[in-house]
Motif scaffolding. Structure first.
Motif, PDB file in Angstrom:
ATOM      1  N   ASP A  51     -49.580  23.939  98.517  1.00  0.00           N
ATOM      2  CA  ASP A  51     -50.055  22.575  98.769  1.00  0.00           C
ATOM      3  C   ASP A  51     -48.999  21.514  98.478  1.00  0.00           C
ATOM      4  N   MET A  52     -47.813  21.706  99.023  1.00  0.00           N
ATOM      5  CA  MET A  52     -46.749  20.718  98.893  1.00  0.00           C
ATOM      6  C   MET A  52     -45.921  20.777 100.171  1.00  0.00           C
ATOM      7  N   LYS A  53     -45.519  19.632 100.655  1.00  0.00           N
ATOM      8  CA  LYS A  53     -44.764  19.524 101.911  1.00  0.00           C
ATOM      9  C   LYS A  53     -43.539  20.438 101.902  1.00  0.00           C
ATOM     10  N   ASP A  54     -43.376  21.201 102.980  1.00  0.00           N
ATOM     11  CA  ASP A  54     -42.194  22.041 103.208  1.00  0.00           C
ATOM     12  C   ASP A  54     -41.897  22.998 102.049  1.00  0.00           C
ATOM     13  N   SER A  55     -42.948  23.507 101.417  1.00  0.00           N
ATOM     14  CA  SER A  55     -42.790  24.435 100.291  1.00  0.00           C
ATOM     15  C   SER A  55     -43.602  25.692 100.554  1.00  0.00           C
ATOM     16  N   VAL A  56     -43.011  26.842 100.200  1.00  0.00           N
ATOM     17  CA  VAL A  56     -43.686  28.116 100.405  1.00  0.00           C
ATOM     18  C   VAL A  56     -43.588  28.965  99.147  1.00  0.00           C
ATOM     19  N   GLU A  57     -44.492  29.920  99.078  1.00  0.00           N
ATOM     20  CA  GLU A  57     -44.425  30.944  98.044  1.00  0.00           C
ATOM     21  C   GLU A  57     -44.105  32.259  98.735  1.00  0.00           C
ATOM     22  N   ILE A  58     -43.325  33.087  98.056  1.00  0.00           N
ATOM     23  CA  ILE A  58     -43.035  34.410  98.597  1.00  0.00           C
ATOM     24  C   ILE A  58     -43.556  35.466  97.641  1.00  0.00           C
ATOM     25  N   GLY A  59     -43.953  36.575  98.208  1.00  0.00           N
ATOM     26  CA  GLY A  59     -44.334  37.751  97.451  1.00  0.00           C
ATOM     27  C   GLY A  59     -43.693  38.936  98.131  1.00  0.00           C
ATOM     28  N   TYR A  60     -43.563  40.021  97.424  1.00  0.00           N
ATOM     29  CA  TYR A  60     -42.879  41.174  97.986  1.00  0.00           C
ATOM     30  C   TYR A  60     -43.315  42.425  97.256  1.00  0.00           C
ATOM     31  N   CYS A  61     -43.227  43.529  97.955  1.00  0.00           N
ATOM     32  CA  CYS A  61     -43.547  44.826  97.368  1.00  0.00           C
ATOM     33  C   CYS A  61     -42.757  45.869  98.152  1.00  0.00           C
ATOM     34  N   PHE A  62     -42.055  46.732  97.425  1.00  0.00           N
ATOM     35  CA  PHE A  62     -41.227  47.752  98.066  1.00  0.00           C
ATOM     36  C   PHE A  62     -41.641  49.134  97.593  1.00  0.00           C
ATOM     37  N   ASN A  63     -41.465  50.089  98.467  1.00  0.00           N
ATOM     38  CA  ASN A  63     -41.797  51.474  98.157  1.00  0.00           C
ATOM     39  C   ASN A  63     -40.870  51.958  97.035  1.00  0.00           C
ATOM     40  N   SER A  64     -41.459  52.498  95.993  1.00  0.00           N
ATOM     41  CA  SER A  64     -40.679  52.935  94.820  1.00  0.00           C
ATOM     42  C   SER A  64     -39.692  54.056  95.161  1.00  0.00           C
ATOM     43  N   LYS A  65     -39.927  54.752  96.264  1.00  0.00           N
ATOM     44  CA  LYS A  65     -39.002  55.821  96.684  1.00  0.00           C
ATOM     45  C   LYS A  65     -37.619  55.272  97.051  1.00  0.00           C
ATOM     46  N   LYS A  88     -36.054  27.382 109.041  1.00  0.00           N
ATOM     47  CA  LYS A  88     -37.398  26.787 108.960  1.00  0.00           C
ATOM     48  C   LYS A  88     -37.390  25.457 108.215  1.00  0.00           C
ATOM     49  N   LYS A  89     -36.226  25.081 107.678  1.00  0.00           N
ATOM     50  CA  LYS A  89     -36.056  23.811 106.958  1.00  0.00           C
ATOM     51  C   LYS A  89     -37.038  23.666 105.792  1.00  0.00           C
ATOM     52  N   ILE A  90     -37.269  24.764 105.091  1.00  0.00           N
ATOM     53  CA  ILE A  90     -38.117  24.747 103.902  1.00  0.00           C
ATOM     54  C   ILE A  90     -37.366  24.021 102.784  1.00  0.00           C
ATOM     55  N   HIS A  91     -38.071  23.216 102.027  1.00  0.00           N
ATOM     56  CA  HIS A  91     -37.486  22.465 100.913  1.00  0.00           C
ATOM     57  C   HIS A  91     -37.443  23.293  99.631  1.00  0.00           C
ATOM     58  N   ARG A  92     -38.523  24.045  99.374  1.00  0.00           N
ATOM     59  CA  ARG A  92     -38.636  24.767  98.107  1.00  0.00           C
ATOM     60  C   ARG A  92     -39.336  26.105  98.328  1.00  0.00           C
ATOM     61  N   ILE A  93     -38.834  27.130  97.636  1.00  0.00           N
ATOM     62  CA  ILE A  93     -39.446  28.461  97.659  1.00  0.00           C
ATOM     63  C   ILE A  93     -39.788  28.814  96.223  1.00  0.00           C
ATOM     64  N   GLN A  94     -40.985  29.342  96.031  1.00  0.00           N
ATOM     65  CA  GLN A  94     -41.350  29.783  94.689  1.00  0.00           C
ATOM     66  C   GLN A  94     -41.990  31.156  94.734  1.00  0.00           C
ATOM     67  N   ALA A  95     -41.970  31.809  93.579  1.00  0.00           N
ATOM     68  CA  ALA A  95     -42.611  33.117  93.411  1.00  0.00           C
ATOM     69  C   ALA A  95     -43.377  33.084  92.101  1.00  0.00           C
ATOM     70  N   ASN A  96     -44.651  33.464  92.149  1.00  0.00           N
ATOM     71  CA  ASN A  96     -45.498  33.551  90.951  1.00  0.00           C
ATOM     72  C   ASN A  96     -45.755  35.022  90.692  1.00  0.00           C
TER      73      ASN A  96
END
Length: 174
Positions: free
Chosen positions: A83-97, A119-127
């Motif tokens: 909920d902020m202009k040009d800001s995204v959150e990323i998440g990720y998960c990789f196979n342990s193999k 994409k001209k994103i201003h901020r990226i965050q990860a929780n």
């Protein structure tokens, strides 16, 4: 979205990715710090169908990307608006193999650069769950900084957990 790195191809999830994604999420240890439990044969189709149905950066939707090595999906990266202009959150998960080979770092760096440059994103965050030290280390490796450590702020899987928030701006790119 489609990106090619030195070793990986990154593209939007497709129906044909079901079994590889299931191979990631059926692992109890992999899902330990995620918001959902490990997938099983009974729920895998429904869980995967939900991922495929939400493929845009609109409110309450995410882009779900497959990270592919030699025609095998070895990881997934999710991107969603906050909920902020040009800001995204990323998440990720990789196979342990495929761990400890730099694939997650390579994929996330490519995604982060693409989000900032294309994409001209201003901020990226990860929780994340603060116990997920592997994830925290990955964020730091790609240039994110720890901005917060919240104490017992999130109820998940029948317990209160601490959480970390990592963030970065284009100026933080390495």
């Amino acid at each position: 979205m489609q990106i090619k790195t030195q070793r990986l191809k990154i593209r939007t999830l497709q129906n044909s990715d079901l079994n590889d994604i299931f191979d990631i999420y059926k692992n109890e240890e992999t899902c330990k710090y995620l918001l959902h439990n490990a997938w099983n044969e009974k729920n895998k189709n429904e869980e995967f169908k939900q991922k495929l149905s939400k493929q845009s950066l609109e409110k309450d939707f995410a882009i779900n990307l497959a990270c592919i090595l030699d025609d095998v999906v070895i990881g997934e990266i999710n991107i969603w608006n906050i909920d902020m202009k040009d800001s995204v959150e990323i998440g990720y998960c990789f196979n342990s193999k495929y761990s400890s080979k730099g694939y997650a770092t390579e994929a996330l760096m490519a995604i982060v650069k693409s989000l900032f440059m294309n994409k001209k994103i201003h901020r990226i965050q990860a929780n994340m769950d603060a116990r997920n030290l592997v994830s925290a280390k990955l964020c730091e490796k790609i240039g994110m900084r720890k901005e917060a450590h919240f104490i017992k702020d999130f109820w998940n899987k029948d317990e209160w957990t601490d959480s970390f928030i990592y963030g970065m701006l284009v100026s933080d790119l390495k």
